[in-house]
Design a protein around this motif. Structure first.
Motif, mmCIF file in Angstrom:
data_model
loop_
_atom_site.group_PDB
_atom_site.id
_atom_site.type_symbol
_atom_site.label_atom_id
_atom_site.label_comp_id
_atom_site.label_asym_id
_atom_site.label_seq_id
_atom_site.Cartn_x
_atom_site.Cartn_y
_atom_site.Cartn_z
ATOM 1 N N LEU A 1 0.825 -1.211 0.000
ATOM 2 C CA LEU A 1 0.000 0.000 0.000
ATOM 3 C C LEU A 1 0.858 1.258 0.000
ATOM 4 O O LEU A 1 0.513 2.241 -0.653
ATOM 5 C CB LEU A 1 -0.956 0.008 1.197
ATOM 6 C CG LEU A 1 -2.127 -0.950 1.108
ATOM 7 C CD1 LEU A 1 -2.967 -0.883 2.372
ATOM 8 C CD2 LEU A 1 -2.985 -0.657 -0.111
ATOM 9 N N VAL A 2 1.969 1.220 0.723
ATOM 10 C CA VAL A 2 2.898 2.360 0.695
ATOM 11 C C VAL A 2 3.329 2.601 -0.742
ATOM 12 O O VAL A 2 3.269 3.738 -1.239
ATOM 13 C CB VAL A 2 4.128 2.108 1.599
ATOM 14 C CG1 VAL A 2 5.187 3.195 1.389
ATOM 15 C CG2 VAL A 2 3.727 2.028 3.068
ATOM 16 N N ASN A 3 3.721 1.544 -1.428
ATOM 17 C CA ASN A 3 4.152 1.655 -2.826
ATOM 18 C C ASN A 3 3.022 2.170 -3.709
ATOM 19 O O ASN A 3 3.222 3.042 -4.555
ATOM 20 C CB ASN A 3 4.659 0.301 -3.330
ATOM 21 C CG ASN A 3 5.185 0.388 -4.739
ATOM 22 O OD1 ASN A 3 6.017 1.231 -5.047
ATOM 23 N ND2 ASN A 3 4.699 -0.476 -5.606
ATOM 24 N N PHE A 4 1.821 1.643 -3.520
ATOM 25 C CA PHE A 4 0.667 2.070 -4.303
ATOM 26 C C PHE A 4 0.418 3.566 -4.116
ATOM 27 O O PHE A 4 0.255 4.310 -5.086
ATOM 28 C CB PHE A 4 -0.575 1.265 -3.905
ATOM 29 C CG PHE A 4 -1.843 1.745 -4.547
ATOM 30 C CD1 PHE A 4 -2.111 1.468 -5.882
ATOM 31 C CD2 PHE A 4 -2.772 2.486 -3.824
ATOM 32 C CE1 PHE A 4 -3.288 1.916 -6.483
ATOM 33 C CE2 PHE A 4 -3.943 2.932 -4.414
ATOM 34 C CZ PHE A 4 -4.198 2.649 -5.750
ATOM 35 N N PHE A 5 0.367 4.011 -2.861
ATOM 36 C CA PHE A 5 0.093 5.421 -2.589
ATOM 37 C C PHE A 5 1.208 6.327 -3.100
ATOM 38 O O PHE A 5 0.951 7.409 -3.630
ATOM 39 C CB PHE A 5 -0.140 5.653 -1.092
ATOM 40 C CG PHE A 5 -1.414 5.047 -0.577
ATOM 41 C CD1 PHE A 5 -2.608 5.153 -1.283
ATOM 42 C CD2 PHE A 5 -1.444 4.369 0.632
ATOM 43 C CE1 PHE A 5 -3.790 4.609 -0.806
ATOM 44 C CE2 PHE A 5 -2.623 3.819 1.129
ATOM 45 C CZ PHE A 5 -3.789 3.932 0.406
ATOM 46 N N GLU A 6 2.455 5.889 -2.957
ATOM 47 C CA GLU A 6 3.570 6.688 -3.486
ATOM 48 C C GLU A 6 3.496 6.794 -5.006
ATOM 49 O O GLU A 6 3.759 7.851 -5.579
ATOM 50 C CB GLU A 6 4.913 6.081 -3.060
ATOM 51 C CG GLU A 6 5.220 6.300 -1.601
ATOM 52 C CD GLU A 6 6.485 5.594 -1.134
ATOM 53 O OE1 GLU A 6 7.019 4.709 -1.856
ATOM 54 O OE2 GLU A 6 6.950 5.922 -0.019
ATOM 55 N N THR A 7 3.124 5.704 -5.654
ATOM 56 C CA THR A 7 2.969 5.706 -7.110
ATOM 57 C C THR A 7 1.862 6.658 -7.537
ATOM 58 O O THR A 7 2.008 7.423 -8.503
ATOM 59 C CB THR A 7 2.680 4.279 -7.623
ATOM 60 O OG1 THR A 7 3.780 3.435 -7.269
ATOM 61 C CG2 THR A 7 2.469 4.248 -9.126
ATOM 62 N N LYS A 8 0.748 6.643 -6.815
ATOM 63 C CA LYS A 8 -0.371 7.537 -7.144
ATOM 64 C C LYS A 8 -0.010 8.995 -6.864
ATOM 65 O O LYS A 8 -0.413 9.893 -7.611
ATOM 66 C CB LYS A 8 -1.645 7.141 -6.379
ATOM 67 C CG LYS A 8 -2.205 5.810 -6.827
ATOM 68 C CD LYS A 8 -2.521 5.832 -8.305
ATOM 69 C CE LYS A 8 -2.551 4.468 -8.902
ATOM 70 N NZ LYS A 8 -2.434 4.448 -10.347
ATOM 71 N N ALA A 9 0.752 9.253 -5.818
ATOM 72 C CA ALA A 9 1.200 10.627 -5.540
ATOM 73 C C ALA A 9 2.089 11.123 -6.681
ATOM 74 O O ALA A 9 1.932 12.255 -7.159
ATOM 75 C CB ALA A 9 1.951 10.690 -4.208
ATOM 76 N N LYS A 10 2.982 10.266 -7.155
ATOM 77 C CA LYS A 10 3.864 10.635 -8.274
ATOM 78 C C LYS A 10 3.043 10.859 -9.541
ATOM 79 O O LYS A 10 3.297 11.791 -10.309
ATOM 80 C CB LYS A 10 4.902 9.533 -8.487
ATOM 81 C CG LYS A 10 5.748 9.655 -9.743
ATOM 82 C CD LYS A 10 6.764 10.774 -9.648
ATOM 83 C CE LYS A 10 7.790 10.734 -10.766
ATOM 84 N NZ LYS A 10 7.413 11.402 -11.978
ATOM 85 N N GLN A 11 2.039 10.023 -9.744
ATOM 86 C CA GLN A 11 1.172 10.192 -10.911
ATOM 87 C C GLN A 11 0.504 11.562 -10.872
ATOM 88 O O GLN A 11 0.458 12.269 -11.880
ATOM 89 C CB GLN A 11 0.116 9.088 -10.940
ATOM 90 C CG GLN A 11 -0.845 9.192 -12.109
ATOM 91 C CD GLN A 11 -1.968 8.181 -11.989
ATOM 92 O OE1 GLN A 11 -2.778 8.253 -11.063
ATOM 93 N NE2 GLN A 11 -1.984 7.223 -12.906
ATOM 94 N N ARG A 12 -0.007 11.949 -9.719
ATOM 95 C CA ARG A 12 -0.661 13.246 -9.597
ATOM 96 C C ARG A 12 0.334 14.390 -9.749
ATOM 97 O O ARG A 12 0.012 15.436 -10.303
ATOM 98 C CB ARG A 12 -1.420 13.355 -8.277
ATOM 99 C CG ARG A 12 -2.632 12.447 -8.256
ATOM 100 C CD ARG A 12 -3.444 12.635 -9.564
ATOM 101 N NE ARG A 12 -4.485 11.663 -9.697
ATOM 102 C CZ ARG A 12 -5.719 11.820 -9.260
ATOM 103 N NH1 ARG A 12 -6.081 12.926 -8.671
ATOM 104 N NH2 ARG A 12 -6.592 10.857 -9.424
ATOM 105 N N TYR A 13 1.543 14.196 -9.287
ATOM 106 C CA TYR A 13 2.610 15.180 -9.515
ATOM 107 C C TYR A 13 2.818 15.363 -11.021
ATOM 108 O O TYR A 13 2.877 16.487 -11.522
ATOM 109 C CB TYR A 13 3.890 14.697 -8.831
ATOM 110 C CG TYR A 13 5.102 15.536 -9.106
ATOM 111 C CD1 TYR A 13 5.365 16.681 -8.350
ATOM 112 C CD2 TYR A 13 6.011 15.173 -10.098
ATOM 113 C CE1 TYR A 13 6.496 17.449 -8.595
ATOM 114 C CE2 TYR A 13 7.134 15.935 -10.345
ATOM 115 C CZ TYR A 13 7.381 17.070 -9.595
ATOM 116 O OH TYR A 13 8.498 17.824 -9.843
ATOM 117 N N ASP A 14 2.896 14.243 -11.724
ATOM 118 C CA ASP A 14 3.059 14.287 -13.184
ATOM 119 C C ASP A 14 1.850 14.931 -13.855
ATOM 120 O O ASP A 14 2.003 15.727 -14.789
ATOM 121 C CB ASP A 14 3.289 12.884 -13.742
ATOM 122 C CG ASP A 14 4.621 12.289 -13.315
ATOM 123 O OD1 ASP A 14 5.514 13.036 -12.872
ATOM 124 O OD2 ASP A 14 4.761 11.045 -13.411
#
Length: 150
Positions: free
Chosen positions: A37-50
């Motif tokens: 879940l940490v990885n999932f949320f970090e990935t989604k945060a990066k996606q939103r940054y992009d």
């Protein structure tokens, strides 16, 4: 130019929501203890940054000026604020449910922007691409809710 002004307005609204979603996902990643879940949320945060950078570039290409962030307008995206409340409970299921609500609200915002028939083709293409990724995130959250259901 009037069409571009309206597109810039839509894009700045979405940019504000994108900043809030990024912050919500970052906070979720800090609070959960399950590595997947940490990885999932970090990935989604990066996606939103992009997403934010793509939206800013589109705003500039239309001759507009990107807003600085959610606090500029003083109108926080309420759904993502609820994520912060769920985090205080440190309940994985509640966190996932609030992220799902946040994504559903994002989807609605994108649908409202895409309903504007005057959007330039480049803006429409960008928003449709990002909308598709939001739908994918919703599907992922649904799967994770089933796995991490308390």
């Amino acid at each position: 130019m009037a069409d571009h002004n309206k597109a810039v307005e839509h894009l700045n609204d979405l940019l504000e929501k994108t900043y809030d979603a990024e912050a919500g996902y970052k906070k979720a990643a800090e609070e959960v203890e399950v590595p997947q879940l940490v990885n999932f949320f970090e990935t989604k945060a990066k996606q939103r940054y992009d997403f934010g950078h793509e939206i800013k570039a589109e705003i500039k290409s239309l001759g507009g000026t990107p807003d600085k962030g959610g606090s500029v307008k003083g109108n926080l995206h309420r759904t993502w604020m609820n994520v912060k409340s769920a985090l205080s409970l440190n309940d994985t299921e509640a966190i996932l449910e609030e992220c799902e609500r946040g994504e559903e609200a994002s989807l609605k915002e994108y649908d409202e922007a895409l309903a504007d028939q005057s959007l330039p083709t480049s803006t429409r293409t960008l928003l449709q691409k990002q909308r598709t990724r939001i739908v994918e995130a919703l599907t992922s959250i649904d799967v994770k809710e089933e796995v991490y259901d308390d």
